[in-house]
Design a protein around this motif. Sequence first.
Motif, PDB file in Angstrom:
ATOM      1  N   UNK A  17       0.980  -1.623   0.224  1.00 57.51           N
ATOM      2  CA  UNK A  17      -0.054  -0.052  -0.291  1.00 57.51           C
ATOM      3  C   UNK A  17       0.925   1.478  -0.293  1.00 57.51           C
ATOM      4  N   UNK A  18       0.189   2.307  -0.703  1.00 59.00           N
ATOM      5  CA  UNK A  18       1.091   3.461  -1.301  1.00 59.00           C
ATOM      6  C   UNK A  18       0.331   4.564   0.734  1.00 59.00           C
ATOM      7  N   UNK A  19       1.191   4.563   1.337  1.00 62.69           N
ATOM      8  CA  UNK A  19       0.581   4.910   2.967  1.00 62.69           C
ATOM      9  C   UNK A  19       1.292   6.306   2.320  1.00 62.69           C
ATOM     10  N   UNK A  20       0.707   7.641   2.703  1.00 64.02           N
ATOM     11  CA  UNK A  20       1.306   8.772   2.877  1.00 64.02           C
ATOM     12  C   UNK A  20       1.000   9.637   4.217  1.00 64.02           C
ATOM     13  N   UNK A  21       2.316  10.013   4.789  1.00 66.04           N
ATOM     14  CA  UNK A  21       2.321  10.430   5.833  1.00 66.04           C
ATOM     15  C   UNK A  21       2.211  12.065   6.008  1.00 66.04           C
ATOM     16  N   UNK A  22       1.573  12.764   6.764  1.00 68.01           N
ATOM     17  CA  UNK A  22       1.888  14.224   7.056  1.00 68.01           C
ATOM     18  C   UNK A  22       2.612  14.981   7.832  1.00 68.01           C
ATOM     19  N   UNK A  23       3.094  15.825   8.011  1.00 70.22           N
ATOM     20  CA  UNK A  23       3.955  16.127   9.254  1.00 70.22           C
ATOM     21  C   UNK A  23       2.619  17.056  10.293  1.00 70.22           C
ATOM     22  N   UNK A  24       2.662  16.452  11.981  1.00 72.87           N
ATOM     23  CA  UNK A  24       2.504  16.673  12.474  1.00 72.87           C
ATOM     24  C   UNK A  24       2.943  18.253  13.068  1.00 72.87           C
ATOM     25  N   UNK A  25       1.188  19.089  13.188  1.00 70.65           N
ATOM     26  CA  UNK A  25       0.972  19.947  13.831  1.00 70.65           C
ATOM     27  C   UNK A  25       1.763  20.220  15.526  1.00 70.65           C
ATOM     28  N   UNK A  34       9.812  20.826  12.461  1.00 71.67           N
ATOM     29  CA  UNK A  34      11.014  21.042  11.171  1.00 71.67           C
ATOM     30  C   UNK A  34      11.542  19.817  10.618  1.00 71.67           C
ATOM     31  N   UNK A  35      10.166  19.251   9.694  1.00 70.58           N
ATOM     32  CA  UNK A  35      10.476  17.059   9.332  1.00 70.58           C
ATOM     33  C   UNK A  35      10.567  16.542   9.633  1.00 70.58           C
ATOM     34  N   UNK A  36      10.870  16.501  10.747  1.00 68.81           N
ATOM     35  CA  UNK A  36      10.463  15.942  11.742  1.00 68.81           C
ATOM     36  C   UNK A  36      10.037  14.315  12.168  1.00 68.81           C
ATOM     37  N   UNK A  37       8.670  14.209  12.809  1.00 68.09           N
ATOM     38  CA  UNK A  37       7.797  13.921  12.751  1.00 68.09           C
ATOM     39  C   UNK A  37       6.698  13.941  12.059  1.00 68.09           C
ATOM     40  N   UNK A  38       6.228  12.659  11.547  1.00 68.97           N
ATOM     41  CA  UNK A  38       5.217  12.384  10.248  1.00 68.97           C
ATOM     42  C   UNK A  38       4.081  11.429  11.258  1.00 68.97           C
ATOM     43  N   UNK A  39       2.786  11.726  10.715  1.00 71.36           N
ATOM     44  CA  UNK A  39       1.782  10.527  11.376  1.00 71.36           C
ATOM     45  C   UNK A  39       1.068   9.775   9.829  1.00 71.36           C
ATOM     46  N   UNK A  40       0.958   9.166  10.009  1.00 70.36           N
ATOM     47  CA  UNK A  40       0.344   8.317   8.273  1.00 70.36           C
ATOM     48  C   UNK A  40      -0.875   8.408   8.257  1.00 70.36           C
ATOM     49  N   UNK A  41      -1.552   9.002   7.591  1.00 69.36           N
ATOM     50  CA  UNK A  41      -3.081   8.870   7.153  1.00 69.36           C
ATOM     51  C   UNK A  41      -3.961   7.846   7.101  1.00 69.36           C
ATOM     52  N   UNK A  42      -5.382   7.656   7.653  1.00 69.11           N
ATOM     53  CA  UNK A  42      -6.262   6.476   7.449  1.00 69.11           C
ATOM     54  C   UNK A  42      -6.409   6.121   5.778  1.00 69.11           C
ATOM     55  N   UNK A  43      -6.323   5.887   4.854  1.00 68.58           N
ATOM     56  CA  UNK A  43      -6.775   5.577   3.361  1.00 68.58           C
ATOM     57  C   UNK A  43      -4.781   5.560   3.340  1.00 68.58           C
ATOM     58  N   UNK A  44      -4.654   4.702   2.514  1.00 67.58           N
ATOM     59  CA  UNK A  44      -4.083   4.300   1.350  1.00 67.58           C
ATOM     60  C   UNK A  44      -4.187   4.539   0.340  1.00 67.58           C
ATOM     61  N   UNK A  45      -3.078   5.525  -0.694  1.00 67.65           N
ATOM     62  CA  UNK A  45      -3.464   5.579  -1.779  1.00 67.65           C
ATOM     63  C   UNK A  45      -3.270   4.817  -3.539  1.00 67.65           C
ATOM     64  N   UNK A  46      -3.307   3.797  -3.171  1.00 68.21           N
ATOM     65  CA  UNK A  46      -2.876   2.963  -4.785  1.00 68.21           C
ATOM     66  C   UNK A  46      -2.061   2.082  -4.076  1.00 68.21           C
ATOM     67  N   UNK A  47      -1.462   1.346  -4.727  1.00 67.28           N
ATOM     68  CA  UNK A  47      -0.041   0.384  -4.309  1.00 67.28           C
ATOM     69  C   UNK A  47       0.160   1.065  -5.433  1.00 67.28           C
ATOM     70  N   UNK A  48       2.291   0.384  -4.151  1.00 72.72           N
ATOM     71  CA  UNK A  48       3.172   0.256  -5.212  1.00 72.72           C
ATOM     72  C   UNK A  48       3.430  -1.277  -5.160  1.00 72.72           C
ATOM     73  N   UNK A  49       3.783  -0.857  -7.273  1.00 77.00           N
ATOM     74  CA  UNK A  49       4.796  -2.486  -7.270  1.00 77.00           C
ATOM     75  C   UNK A  49       5.776  -2.787  -7.467  1.00 77.00           C
ATOM     76  N   UNK A  50       6.791  -3.975  -7.324  1.00 75.71           N
ATOM     77  CA  UNK A  50       8.223  -3.556  -7.629  1.00 75.71           C
ATOM     78  C   UNK A  50       7.908  -5.410  -8.903  1.00 75.71           C
TER      79      UNK A  50
END
Length: 66
Positions: A17-25, A34-50
């Motif tokens: 799953x392509x899980x996005x993380x956003x910076x914590x306010x 300073x772009x050091x703490x991130x939190x994943x959001x609930x919904x994956x945005x598609x998939x990454x395949x390799x």
Amino acid sequence: HIFAHVQSINNIHLTMPNIHCIPVDLTRFGEQNKNEIFMPIDDPHGYIQCAMNRSSSSKLNLKSKL
């Protein structure tokens, strides 16, 4: 590399799953993030395949798509 250590493996395919993380306010705590703490959001945005495979010449072939 697994291909160098396990000769019987010729193909590997991963789908993740392509899980996005956003910076914590942190401003409500009087701090800056300073772009050091991130939190994943609930919904994956598609998939990454390799896909990786060993060619007949023993070179590694790698294909990926987002």
